[in-house]
Design a protein around this motif. Structure first.
Motif, PDB file in Angstrom:
ATOM      1  N   SER A 163       0.800  -1.246  -0.063  1.00 31.70           N
ATOM      2  CA  SER A 163      -0.026  -0.131  -0.007  1.00 31.70           C
ATOM      3  C   SER A 163       0.880   1.327  -0.109  1.00 31.70           C
ATOM      4  O   SER A 163       2.199   1.110  -0.190  1.00 31.70           O
ATOM      5  CB  SER A 163      -0.981  -0.032   1.163  1.00 31.70           C
ATOM      6  N   GLY A 164       0.402   2.431   0.118  1.00 32.50           N
ATOM      7  CA  GLY A 164       0.987   3.568   0.046  1.00 32.50           C
ATOM      8  C   GLY A 164       2.176   3.681   1.211  1.00 32.50           C
ATOM      9  O   GLY A 164       3.352   4.009   0.889  1.00 32.50           O
ATOM     10  N   THR A 165       1.883   3.017   2.300  1.00 35.00           N
ATOM     11  CA  THR A 165       2.939   3.063   3.420  1.00 35.00           C
ATOM     12  C   THR A 165       4.312   2.212   2.939  1.00 35.00           C
ATOM     13  O   THR A 165       5.341   2.802   3.145  1.00 35.00           O
ATOM     14  CB  THR A 165       2.411   2.293   4.672  1.00 35.00           C
ATOM     15  N   GLY A 166       3.857   1.162   2.252  1.00 35.42           N
ATOM     16  CA  GLY A 166       5.058   0.441   1.628  1.00 35.42           C
ATOM     17  C   GLY A 166       5.992   1.327   0.637  1.00 35.42           C
ATOM     18  O   GLY A 166       7.097   1.163   0.622  1.00 35.42           O
ATOM     19  N   VAL A 190       7.590  16.101   0.777  1.00 40.59           N
ATOM     20  CA  VAL A 190       6.296  16.796   0.592  1.00 40.59           C
ATOM     21  C   VAL A 190       5.052  15.959   0.262  1.00 40.59           C
ATOM     22  O   VAL A 190       4.907  14.883  -0.462  1.00 40.59           O
ATOM     23  CB  VAL A 190       6.369  17.673  -0.724  1.00 40.59           C
ATOM     24  N   CYS A 191       4.130  16.313   1.270  1.00 40.79           N
ATOM     25  CA  CYS A 191       2.845  15.387   0.993  1.00 40.79           C
ATOM     26  C   CYS A 191       2.072  16.253   0.100  1.00 40.79           C
ATOM     27  O   CYS A 191       1.466  17.070   0.707  1.00 40.79           O
ATOM     28  CB  CYS A 191       2.092  15.303   2.522  1.00 40.79           C
ATOM     29  N   GLN A 192       1.713  15.926  -1.143  1.00 41.19           N
ATOM     30  CA  GLN A 192       1.211  16.900  -2.086  1.00 41.19           C
ATOM     31  C   GLN A 192      -0.314  17.007  -1.666  1.00 41.19           C
ATOM     32  O   GLN A 192      -0.910  17.923  -1.765  1.00 41.19           O
ATOM     33  CB  GLN A 192       1.264  16.299  -3.637  1.00 41.19           C
ATOM     34  N   VAL A 244      -0.010   9.830  -2.668  1.00 39.05           N
ATOM     35  CA  VAL A 244      -1.147   8.674  -2.534  1.00 39.05           C
ATOM     36  C   VAL A 244      -2.500   9.257  -2.924  1.00 39.05           C
ATOM     37  O   VAL A 244      -3.029   8.623  -3.661  1.00 39.05           O
ATOM     38  CB  VAL A 244      -1.022   8.111  -1.178  1.00 39.05           C
ATOM     39  N   SER A 245      -2.962  10.252  -2.388  1.00 38.26           N
ATOM     40  CA  SER A 245      -4.103  10.856  -2.932  1.00 38.26           C
ATOM     41  C   SER A 245      -4.081  11.936  -3.849  1.00 38.26           C
ATOM     42  O   SER A 245      -5.243  12.812  -3.936  1.00 38.26           O
ATOM     43  CB  SER A 245      -4.974  11.104  -1.572  1.00 38.26           C
ATOM     44  N   SER A 246      -3.180  11.956  -4.609  1.00 38.82           N
ATOM     45  CA  SER A 246      -3.257  13.011  -5.662  1.00 38.82           C
ATOM     46  C   SER A 246      -2.915  12.686  -7.264  1.00 38.82           C
ATOM     47  O   SER A 246      -3.475  12.988  -8.174  1.00 38.82           O
ATOM     48  CB  SER A 246      -2.434  14.116  -5.397  1.00 38.82           C
TER      49      SER A 246
HETATM   50  C1  LIG Z   1      -1.685  11.131   1.679  1.00 42.42           C
HETATM   51  C2  LIG Z   1      -1.597   9.680   2.019  1.00 42.42           C
HETATM   52  N1  LIG Z   1      -0.284   9.096   2.292  1.00 42.42           N
HETATM   53  C3  LIG Z   1      -0.001   7.779   2.588  1.00 42.42           C
HETATM   54  C4  LIG Z   1      -1.270   6.912   2.986  1.00 42.42           C
HETATM   55  C5  LIG Z   1      -0.936   5.663   3.586  1.00 42.42           C
HETATM   56  O1  LIG Z   1      -1.296   4.823   2.548  1.00 42.42           O
HETATM   57  P1  LIG Z   1      -1.655   3.322   2.759  1.00 42.42           P
HETATM   58  O2  LIG Z   1      -2.927   3.277   3.565  1.00 42.42           O
HETATM   59  O3  LIG Z   1      -2.208   2.756   1.391  1.00 42.42           O
HETATM   60  O4  LIG Z   1      -0.540   2.689   3.151  1.00 42.42           O
HETATM   61  C6  LIG Z   1      -2.340   7.440   2.629  1.00 42.42           C
HETATM   62  C7  LIG Z   1      -3.861   6.856   2.918  1.00 42.42           C
HETATM   63  O5  LIG Z   1      -5.004   7.189   3.127  1.00 42.42           O
HETATM   64  C8  LIG Z   1      -2.609   8.729   2.343  1.00 42.42           C
HETATM   65  O6  LIG Z   1      -3.903   9.313   2.235  1.00 42.42           O
END
Ligand SMILES: Cc1ncc(COP(=O)(O)O)c(C=O)c1O
Length: 402
Positions: free
Chosen positions: A64-67, A139-141, A173-175
């Motif tokens: 997932s995004g965390t990975g 940067v968290c877009q 991840v959300s952009s």
């Molecule tokens: C901006 C952002 N980054 C990272 C994550 C983490 O991703 P994941 O839950 O798929 O591991 C999320 C999850 O919603 C997220 O919205």
């Protein structure tokens, strides 16, 4: 017993269009078959179009995004390395936390939740870093917890202004595939995405874009890595294979998703998200409520975090919406828990779907005694969607049918 579908308006996982579900409804296949590379090599190439990179490389990990965050960090940095990051929501916080658990020294700029990456402060910190100790800037877009979008290009400018060599890493991840993102043009070195948001698929893939500069950084990167090692991917991906069993069903879905995005055109995808989001914002204004995002420049086109009035609990709004109206809304997370509820508006959506989320939110708020005039948000969004609707020539065919 519940009837009909539960309306899914969390900011991921998002609705999976039928075409993508069908694309994944396949017998299992041989990931070492001689014709498998013909499929995967084209997919890698086309993903580069979504990330807007020519010179970069795309990796697809099961995860997932965390990975994806972990892959970005461990392949390019070493314990003790300094990185610069801002904390302004749960996801920017979690990425910082992940860095710290890998032994990185994070210089955290604390920012009020509701604002985004402070590019000016980053510029100052980078200019002051004469020894060029920062190895990466994060940067968290799109901060999904607060519905805030940050300006990635402004951070690139800040790096360039002080000729700083730190890697620019972006959480997309959300952009990605919903909000404009330009890996090559903005000089992004690492960008992380997941399958379950703009790509409109189930969770299960971490899709990571990597620049040549970031690939070179792995020569000196000492963070332990195995599952997420770029080296193993590079060795096998070049022939169209993977170092371990890939999630073939999801890859087939990803192929269909990329086809869908590219045939709509990324510009149209972004414009569609903006329009859908703007309707939600009109509804929020008509309710007399405020977004968590403090200024229009931070407004997110993929998720709106809506502040409930003092004395009310945003998580109760979501609970009532789910229990009474089969509507899944996003909860408030961490610092904003109880203060907001969230409407996710990304992926495969249209006006009437979003109007149902606005309507259900309205009903839940009224049920809880929040002073909302029933229909006010729906009406404002309807008006906006009608005014901005694509012209359709219904002309004679309608007249004849009548
Ligand atoms: C901006 C952002 N980054 C990272 C994550 C983490 O991703 P994941 O839950 O798929 O591991 C999320 C999850 O919603 C997220 O919205």
């Amino acid at each position: 017993m519940k009837h009909g579908r539960t309306s899914l308006f969390i900011p991921g996982p998002t609705n999976v269009p039928d075409a993508l579900r069908l694309a994944m409804d396949l017998p299992m296949e041989d990931q070492r078959a001689p014709d498998f590379p013909a499929f995967t090599l084209g997919l890698f190439e086309d993903l580069k179009k979504v990330f807007k990179t020519d010179s970069g490389q795309i990796f697809i990990f099961p995860g997932s995004g965390t990975g994806g965050w972990e892959a970005a960090i461990t392949n390019t940095l070493s314990p003790g390395d300094k990185v610069l990051a801002a904390r302004f929501g749960q996801f920017s916080h979690l990425w910082i936390d992940l860095c710290q658990r890998h032994g990185l020294e994070v210089e955290v700029v604390e920012v009020p939740w509701g604002e985004g990456v402070p590019a000016e402060t980053f510029a100052e910190r980078l200019a002051a870093d004469k020894g060029q100790e920062f190895k990466a800037v994060l940067v968290c877009q799109n901060e999904t917890a607060t519905g805030v979008t940050s300006d990635v290009a402004a951070v690139r400018k800040a790096l360039d202004a002080s000729r700083h060599p730190a890697l620019l890493m972006v959480d997309g991840v959300s952009s990605i595939a919903s909000i404009d993102f330009r890996m090559e043009e903005w000089g992004v070195d690492l960008v992380v995405s997941g399958s379950q948001k703009g790509f409109m698929l189930p969770t299960g893939l971490a899709i990571v874009g990597v620049s040549q500069k970031a690939l070179a950084a792995r020569e000196n990167a000492k963070c332990p890595r195995c599952f997420f090692d770029f080296d193993d991917m590079i060795r096998t991906n070049k022939d169209g294979f993977f170092p371990y069993t890939p999630a073939t069903g999801l890859l087939r879905g990803l192929r269909a998703s990329v086809d869908m995005l590219l045939s709509e055109g990324l510009g149209n995808v972004f414009a569609r998200h903006h329009r859908i989001a703007e309707g939600v914002r009109r509804a929020v204004a008509a309710w007399g409520l405020e977004l968590c995002a403090k200024e229009p420049k931070w407004y997110s086109d993929t998720v709106s975090a809506i502040c409930v009035p003092e004395g009310f609990d945003g998580n109760e709004v979501a609970r009532v919406a789910y229990g009474r109206y089969n509507l899944s809304l996003g909860l408030g997370l961490s610092e904003v828990a109880g203060k907001v509820f969230r409407i996710g508006h990304l992926g495969s959506l249209n006006e009437l779907m979003v109007l149902s989320a606005i309507s259900g939110s309205e009903m839940a708020m009224c049920d809880l005694g929040i002073a909302i005039r029933p229909g006010s948000g729906v009406g404002a969004a309807q008006e906006y969607y009608r005014q901005t609707a694509r012209p359709v020539d219904l002309g004679n065919s309608v007249a004849k049918a009548v």
